[in-house]
Design a protein around this motif. Structure first.
Motif, PDB file in Angstrom:
ATOM      1  N   PRO A 195       0.810  -1.220   0.000  1.00  0.00           N
ATOM      2  CA  PRO A 195       0.000   0.000   0.000  1.00  0.00           C
ATOM      3  C   PRO A 195       0.846   1.273   0.000  1.00  0.00           C
ATOM      4  N   PHE A 196       0.336   2.331  -0.617  1.00  0.00           N
ATOM      5  CA  PHE A 196       0.913   3.678  -0.607  1.00  0.00           C
ATOM      6  C   PHE A 196       2.187   3.820  -1.433  1.00  0.00           C
ATOM      7  N   GLN A 197       2.506   2.833  -2.297  1.00  0.00           N
ATOM      8  CA  GLN A 197       3.701   3.028  -3.126  1.00  0.00           C
ATOM      9  C   GLN A 197       3.351   3.945  -4.293  1.00  0.00           C
ATOM     10  N   PHE A 198       4.195   4.929  -4.527  1.00  0.00           N
ATOM     11  CA  PHE A 198       3.943   5.925  -5.573  1.00  0.00           C
ATOM     12  C   PHE A 198       3.926   5.221  -6.933  1.00  0.00           C
ATOM     13  N   PRO A 199       2.920   5.499  -7.771  1.00  0.00           N
ATOM     14  CA  PRO A 199       2.714   4.685  -8.978  1.00  0.00           C
ATOM     15  C   PRO A 199       3.671   4.954 -10.134  1.00  0.00           C
ATOM     16  N   GLU A 200       4.873   5.401  -9.843  1.00  0.00           N
ATOM     17  CA  GLU A 200       5.913   5.431 -10.878  1.00  0.00           C
ATOM     18  C   GLU A 200       6.802   4.188 -10.756  1.00  0.00           C
ATOM     19  N   LYS A 201       6.659   3.435  -9.650  1.00  0.00           N
ATOM     20  CA  LYS A 201       7.439   2.203  -9.458  1.00  0.00           C
ATOM     21  C   LYS A 201       6.680   1.037 -10.092  1.00  0.00           C
ATOM     22  N   LEU A 202       7.417  -0.036 -10.407  1.00  0.00           N
ATOM     23  CA  LEU A 202       6.876  -1.082 -11.279  1.00  0.00           C
ATOM     24  C   LEU A 202       5.488  -1.604 -10.865  1.00  0.00           C
ATOM     25  N   ILE A 203       5.351  -2.071  -9.618  1.00  0.00           N
ATOM     26  CA  ILE A 203       4.131  -2.816  -9.271  1.00  0.00           C
ATOM     27  C   ILE A 203       2.870  -1.938  -9.303  1.00  0.00           C
ATOM     28  N   PRO A 204       2.862  -0.765  -8.640  1.00  0.00           N
ATOM     29  CA  PRO A 204       1.635   0.042  -8.762  1.00  0.00           C
ATOM     30  C   PRO A 204       1.398   0.554 -10.184  1.00  0.00           C
ATOM     31  N   LEU A 205       2.492   0.823 -10.900  1.00  0.00           N
ATOM     32  CA  LEU A 205       2.325   1.289 -12.284  1.00  0.00           C
ATOM     33  C   LEU A 205       1.612   0.229 -13.126  1.00  0.00           C
ATOM     34  N   VAL A 206       2.018  -1.019 -12.950  1.00  0.00           N
ATOM     35  CA  VAL A 206       1.399  -2.104 -13.733  1.00  0.00           C
ATOM     36  C   VAL A 206      -0.083  -2.247 -13.364  1.00  0.00           C
ATOM     37  N   VAL A 231       5.884  -4.651   2.145  1.00  0.00           N
ATOM     38  CA  VAL A 231       6.375  -3.523   2.948  1.00  0.00           C
ATOM     39  C   VAL A 231       6.181  -3.727   4.456  1.00  0.00           C
ATOM     40  N   ALA A 232       5.084  -4.381   4.870  1.00  0.00           N
ATOM     41  CA  ALA A 232       4.865  -4.576   6.316  1.00  0.00           C
ATOM     42  C   ALA A 232       5.958  -5.458   6.904  1.00  0.00           C
ATOM     43  N   ASP A 233       6.462  -6.416   6.120  1.00  0.00           N
ATOM     44  CA  ASP A 233       7.564  -7.264   6.588  1.00  0.00           C
ATOM     45  C   ASP A 233       8.837  -6.435   6.764  1.00  0.00           C
ATOM     46  N   HIS A 234       9.062  -5.499   5.843  1.00  0.00           N
ATOM     47  CA  HIS A 234      10.226  -4.617   5.981  1.00  0.00           C
ATOM     48  C   HIS A 234      10.092  -3.769   7.264  1.00  0.00           C
ATOM     49  N   CYS A 235       8.903  -3.244   7.498  1.00  0.00           N
ATOM     50  CA  CYS A 235       8.699  -2.399   8.688  1.00  0.00           C
ATOM     51  C   CYS A 235       8.935  -3.210   9.968  1.00  0.00           C
ATOM     52  N   GLU A 236       8.487  -4.454   9.980  1.00  0.00           N
ATOM     53  CA  GLU A 236       8.735  -5.303  11.161  1.00  0.00           C
ATOM     54  C   GLU A 236      10.227  -5.556  11.355  1.00  0.00           C
ATOM     55  N   GLN A 329      -5.498  -5.659  -4.328  1.00  0.00           N
ATOM     56  CA  GLN A 329      -6.798  -5.298  -3.729  1.00  0.00           C
ATOM     57  C   GLN A 329      -6.745  -3.892  -3.134  1.00  0.00           C
ATOM     58  N   TRP A 330      -5.625  -3.557  -2.502  1.00  0.00           N
ATOM     59  CA  TRP A 330      -5.502  -2.218  -1.887  1.00  0.00           C
ATOM     60  C   TRP A 330      -5.642  -1.129  -2.946  1.00  0.00           C
ATOM     61  N   TYR A 331      -4.952  -1.298  -4.082  1.00  0.00           N
ATOM     62  CA  TYR A 331      -5.035  -0.262  -5.128  1.00  0.00           C
ATOM     63  C   TYR A 331      -6.446  -0.186  -5.713  1.00  0.00           C
ATOM     64  N   LEU A 332      -7.118  -1.333  -5.815  1.00  0.00           N
ATOM     65  CA  LEU A 332      -8.485  -1.309  -6.349  1.00  0.00           C
ATOM     66  C   LEU A 332      -9.445  -0.593  -5.389  1.00  0.00           C
ATOM     67  N   GLU A 333      -9.159  -0.709  -4.098  1.00  0.00           N
ATOM     68  CA  GLU A 333     -10.062  -0.119  -3.089  1.00  0.00           C
ATOM     69  C   GLU A 333      -9.710   1.329  -2.740  1.00  0.00           C
ATOM     70  N   HIS A 334      -8.609   1.863  -3.265  1.00  0.00           N
ATOM     71  CA  HIS A 334      -8.186   3.216  -2.871  1.00  0.00           C
ATOM     72  C   HIS A 334      -8.047   4.138  -4.085  1.00  0.00           C
TER      73      HIS A 334
END
Ligand code: NAD
Ligand code: TYD
Length: 356
Positions: A195-206, A231-236, A329-334
């Motif tokens: 969630p919240f990744q700026f859509p110039e990076k691969l996954i949200p852009l796709v 990302v949540a795993d990175h934060c942990e 799902q997050w991008y579809l819902e936001h």
């Protein structure tokens, strides 16, 4: 502000905002979020905690030493978690100046002011203070298909202005430990998504191109490999290193999820085929378009995370399959969030990079 406080830099960006949301849900200490709000920063990411009395946002630049000095004296954080950076490789190729300024000079400013602040602390406050620097696997350069994954001892070999500026910042952090004894920790992580990744990076852009029937640009032959971490795993992992890591050490963080870009894109497309059968172009993978490769494009990244796993007991919770489904799902819902970040400067970037 409360007695027990941490300072987060770059907390309005992708990983920083996920980190703050997770921190406030899981920990007791208050958070000051210092962010300049470049194109990549969005305070709306933190809307859910805006009224939490443990959260405070301050707009400012990590290069502004007077501002940082005053902030540290006023709020007396017990730790600094440093995310603030220019973070997009493609932007660093078009214009490296901001990368040198923020990633190198900004980290230097933060280190200098942290050292001054920490030197003035005494007793437990002095002993327990930590400066955690968030960095990337890209400092290690590029791997061949059969090379072993990067360890903490792999030689630095950055190839883009972005990774070179991050490598320089890692070296400064290391030097402040060895020269001044500043209690630093460094984490080097692989590619994040969520969630919240700026859509110039691969996954949200796709995801966003696929649902609107726009071409999905794949650089080169699509065989470049990245090691994806939710990302949540990175934060942990960062919270684990902050509480248990040995000062002066670096910890590699990765998902053991090595995937070719083309396979990442195909997985997103097939997930969308199932969730969005009525989109303008289905199957979504018919939108894939191979485009000119990125100059100096690193072929493969892979992280050996065995040090953090064995010493500190961290392990990722998500597989790529579970993480990518949550992300789609997050991008579809936001949709409103997407609309708010894909305005003015985003459109200029897309026109410059892809002639769209
Ligand atoms: P991002 O670009 O989404 O966010 C960066 C944030 O820093 C933004 O909110 C921006 O406004 C802020 N910022 C930029 N310049 C600033 C300045 N001079 N002063 C104060 N704030 C400033 O980046 P991200 O993807 O969240 O990455 C965060 C950190 O993690 C970076 O240090 C990056 O190198 C590192 N990292 C990222 C990834 C990844 O896959 N995204 C992987 C490994 C490491
Ligand atoms: P990116 O998300 O920019 O992360 P990084 O460059 O830090 O790894 O890119 C991930 C991979 O996807 C990388 O190999 C470049 C590739 N890519 C494309 O093929 N097309 C695109 O439009 C973008 C943005 C990236």
């Amino acid at each position: 502000m409360q007695a027990d406080t941490i300072l987060v830099t770059g907390g309005a960006g992708f990983i920083g905002s996920n980190f703050i949301l997770q921190w406030l849900a899981a920990e007791t200490a208050a958070v000051i979020n210092l962010d300049k709000l470049t194109y990549a920063g969005n305070p709306a990411n933190l809307a859910n905690v805006a009224s939490d009395r443990r959260y405070r946002f301050l707009q400012g630049d990590i290069c502004d030493r007077e501002f940082i000095a005053e902030l540290l004296i006023t709020h007396r954080p017990r730790a600094i978690v440093h995310f603030a950076a220019e973070s997009h490789v493609d932007r660093s190729i078009h214009g490296p100046d901001d990368f040198i300024r923020t990633n190198l000079n900004g980290t230097f400013s933060l280190l200098e002011e942290s050292r001054a602040y920490w030197s003035g602390l005494s007793g437990a406050a002095h002993d327990q203070f930590r400066f955690l620097h968030v960095s990337t696997d890209e400092v290690y350069g590029s791997l061949g298909a059969n090379d072993p994954a990067f360890t903490e001892n792999t030689r630095y070999a950055p190839n883009s202005p972005y990774s070179a500026s991050k490598a320089g910042s890692d070296h400064l952090v290391r030097a402040y430990f060895h020269t001044y004894g500043l209690p630093v920790l460094t984490t080097n992580c692989s590619n994040n998504y969520g969630p919240f990744q700026f859509p110039e990076k691969l996954i949200p852009l796709v995801i966003l191109h696929a649902i609107s029937g726009k071409p999905i640009p794949i650089y080169g032959d699509g065989q470049n490999v990245r090691d994806w971490l939710y990302v949540a795993d990175h934060c942990e992992a960062i919270r684990t290193v902050l509480s248990k890591g040995r000062t002066g050490e670096t910890y590699n963080i990765g998902g053991r999820n090595e995937l070719k870009n083309l396979d990442v894109v195909r997985t997103i497309c097939s997930t969308l085929d199932e969730l969005r059968p009525n989109d303008p172009v289905v199957p979504h993978q018919n939108l894939i378009k191979f485009v000119t490769d990125r100059p100096g494009h690193d072929r493969r990244y892979a992280m050996d995370a065995s040090k953090i796993e064995s010493e500190l007991g961290w392990k990722p919770r998500e597989t790529f399959e579970t993480g990518i489904r949550k992300t789609v799902q997050w991008y579809l819902e936001h949709e409103a969030w997407v609309q708010s970040v894909t305005s003015g400067s985003y459109r200029q970037w897309m026109a410059k990079q892809y002639s769209l």
